[in-house]
Design an enzyme around this catalytic site. Structure first.
Site, short mmCIF file in Angstrom:
data_model
loop_
_atom_site.label_atom_id
_atom_site.label_comp_id
_atom_site.label_asym_id
_atom_site.label_seq_id
_atom_site.Cartn_x
_atom_site.Cartn_y
_atom_site.Cartn_z
N GLY A 390 0.79 -1.22 0.00
CA GLY A 390 0.00 0.00 0.00
C GLY A 390 0.82 1.27 0.00
O GLY A 390 0.36 2.32 -0.43
N VAL A 394 9.33 -2.38 -3.08
CA VAL A 394 10.59 -2.73 -2.44
C VAL A 394 11.52 -3.33 -3.50
O VAL A 394 11.11 -4.19 -4.28
CB VAL A 394 10.39 -3.73 -1.29
CG1 VAL A 394 11.73 -4.06 -0.63
CG2 VAL A 394 9.42 -3.17 -0.26
N LYS A 418 12.94 0.34 0.31
CA LYS A 418 11.49 0.58 0.27
C LYS A 418 11.25 1.97 -0.30
O LYS A 418 11.64 2.97 0.29
CB LYS A 418 10.91 0.47 1.68
CG LYS A 418 9.39 0.60 1.73
CD LYS A 418 8.88 0.35 3.14
CE LYS A 418 7.37 0.39 3.23
NZ LYS A 418 6.87 0.13 4.59
N ASP A 520 -0.13 -4.74 12.20
CA ASP A 520 -0.28 -5.37 10.88
C ASP A 520 0.53 -6.66 10.80
O ASP A 520 1.30 -6.87 9.85
CB ASP A 520 0.14 -4.40 9.77
CG ASP A 520 -0.39 -4.82 8.40
OD1 ASP A 520 -1.36 -5.59 8.36
OD2 ASP A 520 0.17 -4.39 7.38
#
Length: 723
Positions: A390, A394, A418, A520
């Site tokens: 989201g 990477v 990232k 998460d």
């Protein structure tokens, strides 16, 4: 020049300066043109061709009158978007049924006016908005939403859920209020052509006309496809000609230009159906077992501002073209300059914000030059892309580094870069939030941060590279996309990975200086090093809790992945250590069973937890173990992990084990918790308030007590028991 709305000017101080400069220039340029006709001067000063509303994003303050939006029923803002109905990914099904919501401009707009000769003039308008109608793969789409012009701010009437889209509560023409709407309908009613159409509604839910999208080239537009993402959403353009009394509606996938052909093309005389002043906005609804998220990401509206009575004849018609020509050229020049300075201003502001924020971090992370990172990733070559999420993508990179204690010896170090690619202001907040959390953490079971980079809007985080990728690649993708058999994980490796993740989570919950909630936890966020040991990664949604007490939580909104979200989290929007433990329990069940948290294992089950709980009730718990490890696992160990997974996913947070107990159970230092055969019923609100005293106890903050009475860190204890 379009009149910019007051909220936009307040948020961009540089824009106010340009607007003042434009006004001064225009008044000077037009002075000679109007000097010969002083009677027209006041008329020209009063003239304002259009009214312009722009909402590139939405926030909670808009409902308080700051941006002039009126929120009704279930409509809210979330993540910078309007949500007309609840998000189908983050709350229980019974709270998604029969919902309505609307958002309208707080102040009415003038739709038509009668001149001195008694002639009625309609205002032309055009609007565009970016919409997303999300539904999960098992839900039935419904019901739809509408762009609406309403006669009042009363909002959705009672009983306006289901196919009424929050507009009315009868299929007949409404007598209590009048409206004109463009509906985007995803459920077929008896009066609809299908469940994927656009229609014009005038005071009634029976569209005239109603156009199935399958009949409009290219014929593949679907308003609410399964598992819609933002990239699969749509842009809508609506144009109304007040002179010719006609309306056109265009739709295209988000990011594409306005198509040449309209999906709806119909005559319309707004002044015959609506009062002189009315309210413009959106309305939506869900039905019984038919639901989807109805979201608006951005919205622009341009409306002709009708002039008052003209009693001076046609004198102004001679002077006005010259004045408008001068103003247009000047406006174009200033708009170009404004765009340039806005970009420079925003870039400089972000650089200062990032530099100041990063300087305040303890042990400031290393800053890399953008050219160095670009070279390391071969200019972000797609062949080096490891994955995407989201926040961005990477990439694998290789950096040259000097060996400590030498000046010339250099070695190649593999890193994971990232790259934040989301194009909005929240991207910077996400970047800083992740750095703020991960830079503080030092643990062998957490992916370490190497450094960061920022240049010309490019935000990069550099992490240590994990050679074996993410856990989900080995648990799921190896069987979903046939690969070499040795990519599947053996039993001992799976047990060790669960140990490692538990140690990392115990560290951030209890051993670190401040409690960190990950929010998460899932297989794709567990990275595997060269020895297939687990590392907890992706702290993009994590939050630091600096005030420890028995009710420690963060309430900034529900975050995470459907299937891993605890039931009390979706209800209260408050994350705690217990909500992280719930997600860990789902992860444990995924690792042992080799099945995804959310999938169709049986016609009666959607959630993995329900499927495992049924196997436990029927006395066949070990049948849930992944077939790939049958014959190599220990029955006691498998039962231990499956029962622990069920205990962690107990619907009631106060009945879940603490993180210290989880670590001890995995390390076989304590007995298993008592797991009932029947899945407990979720009770909300819990007795004694939303968090009982034992709900999220802050005991054992820095260590775990083991059976022999010694006090050691979770990482040392797990390392000593690795099999």
């Amino acid at each position: 020049m379009p009149a910019t709305s007051a909220p936009l000017v307040r948020e961009q101080p540089w824009l106010a300066c340009f607007c003042m400069a434009l006004a001064l220039f225009c008044s000077t340029a037009s002075e000679a043109a109007v000097r010969s006709c002083s009677c027209c001067e006041e008329e020209i000063k009063k003239r304002d061709d259009i009214v312009y509303y722009s909402f590139p994003t939405f926030n909670n303050s808009m409902g308080m009158g700051g941006a002039g939006l009126a929120f009704q029923k279930d409509a809210i803002t979330s993540g910078g978007n309007l949500q007309l109905t609840p998000d189908s990914r983050s709350i229980t099904e019974d709270l998604l049924n029969n919902r309505t919501g609307s958002v309208l401009l707080m102040s009415p707009v003038t739709l038509w006016r009668v001149d001195s000769q008694g002639v009625r003039h309609d205002a032309s308008f055009n609007t565009s908005f970016h919409m997303n109608m999300y539904r999960v793969n098992t839900s039935i789409s419904g019901e739809g939403f509408a762009f609406v012009i309403a006669s009042s701010l009363d909002g959705p009437p009672p009983g306006s859920h289901g196919g009424f889209l929050g507009l009315t509560n009868t299929t007949f023409k409404s007598t209590s209020s009048s409206f004109v709407a463009i509906e985007f309908d995803t459920t077929k009613q008896s009066y609809d052509p299908d469940d994927n159409h656009v229609g014009l509604n005038i005071g009634s839910m029976v569209s005239d006309p109603a156009v199935p999208l399958s009949s409009v080239p290219p014929g593949n537009l679907t308003l609410a496809p399964v598992n819609t993402k933002v990239d699969n959403s749509h842009t809508v353009w609506i144009v109304y000609n007040g002179v010719g009394h006609h309306i056109w509606v265009y739709i295209a996938p988000w990011g594409q230009e306005q198509p040449e052909r309209a999906v709806l093309d119909a005559p319309l005389n707004i002044s015959s159906h609506l009062p002189q002043r009315a309210y413009i906005g959106f309305s939506a609804s869900t039905g019984q077992d038919t639901y989807e998220l109805h979201a608006i990401h951005s919205w622009n509206l341009t409306l002709d501002k009708l002039p008052g009575d003209d009693r001076h004849g046609g004198q102004w018609k001679v002077i006005l073209p010259a004045v408008l020509g001068t103003v247009s050229v000047t406006a174009a020049m200033i708009a170009a300059a404004a765009f340039y300075f806005q970009s420079r201003y925003k870039a400089l502001k972000m650089e200062l914000k990032l530099s100041e924020a990063l300087r305040r971090l303890p042990g400031t992370p290393r800053e890399f030059k953008y050219a160095t990172v670009r070279k390391a990733t071969n200019n972000f070559d797609q062949a080096r892309k490891l994955g995407a999420g989201g926040f961005g993508a990477v990439y694998r990179g290789t950096l040259r580094s000097t060996v400590p204690g030498t000046t010339k010896s250099r070695v190649d170090i593999d890193v994971a870069v990232k790259k934040f690619t989301r194009n909005d202001d929240r991207c910077y907040d996400d970047f800083l939030a992740e750095v703020h959390v991960i830079n503080r953490l030092r643990h062998r079971n957490i992916v370490p941060l190497v450094g960061w980079c920022y240049q010309k809007g490019e935000l990069l985080l550099i992490y240590e590279y994990m050679p074996n990728g993410s856990l989900d690649q080995h648990l799921f993708r190896a069987r979903e996309t046939p690969q070499q058999p040795d990519t599947l994980l053996g039993w001992n490796t799976r047990y060790n990975i669960i140990m490692d993740v538990a140690a990392g989570l115990h560290y951030v919950h209890h051993e670190h200086e401040h409690m960190v909630l990950h929010r998460d936890i899932k297989a794709s966020n567990i990275m595997l090093d060269s020895s297939f040991r687990g590392r907890l990664g992706d702290f993009g949604l994590a939050r630091i809790i600096t005030c420890l007490n028995k009710n420690s939580y963060t309430d900034i909104g529900v975050a995470g992945t459907w299937g891993f979200i605890a039931p009390e989290y979706s209800m209260s929007r408050k994350a705690t250590r217990k909500t992280d433990i719930y997600a860990l329990g789902v992860l444990i069940l995924e690792v042992v069973t080799g099945k995804r948290a959310l999938n169709g294992y049986h016609e009666s089950f959607q959630l993995l937890t329900d499927w495992v709980w049924t196997a436990h009730r029927e006395g066949r718990l070990l049948e849930a173990v992944d077939d790939e490890v049958v014959g190599e696992f220990d029955d006691d160990d498998a039962s231990r992990l499956l029962l622990l997974g069920l205990a962690c996913t107990n619907p009631n947070p106060s009945d879940r084990p603490s993180m210290a107990e989880v670590v001890q159970i995995i390390a076989k230092s304590t007995s298993l918790p008592d797991v009932p055969l029947e899945k407990p019923t979720f009770v909300w609100p819990p007795e004694g308030g939303w968090i009982p005293l034992e709900f999220d106890e802050p005991t054992m903050i820095t260590s775990t007590q083991w059976e022999d009475g010694s006090s050691v860190s979770s990482g040392d204890a797990l390392g000593a028991t690795t099999t």
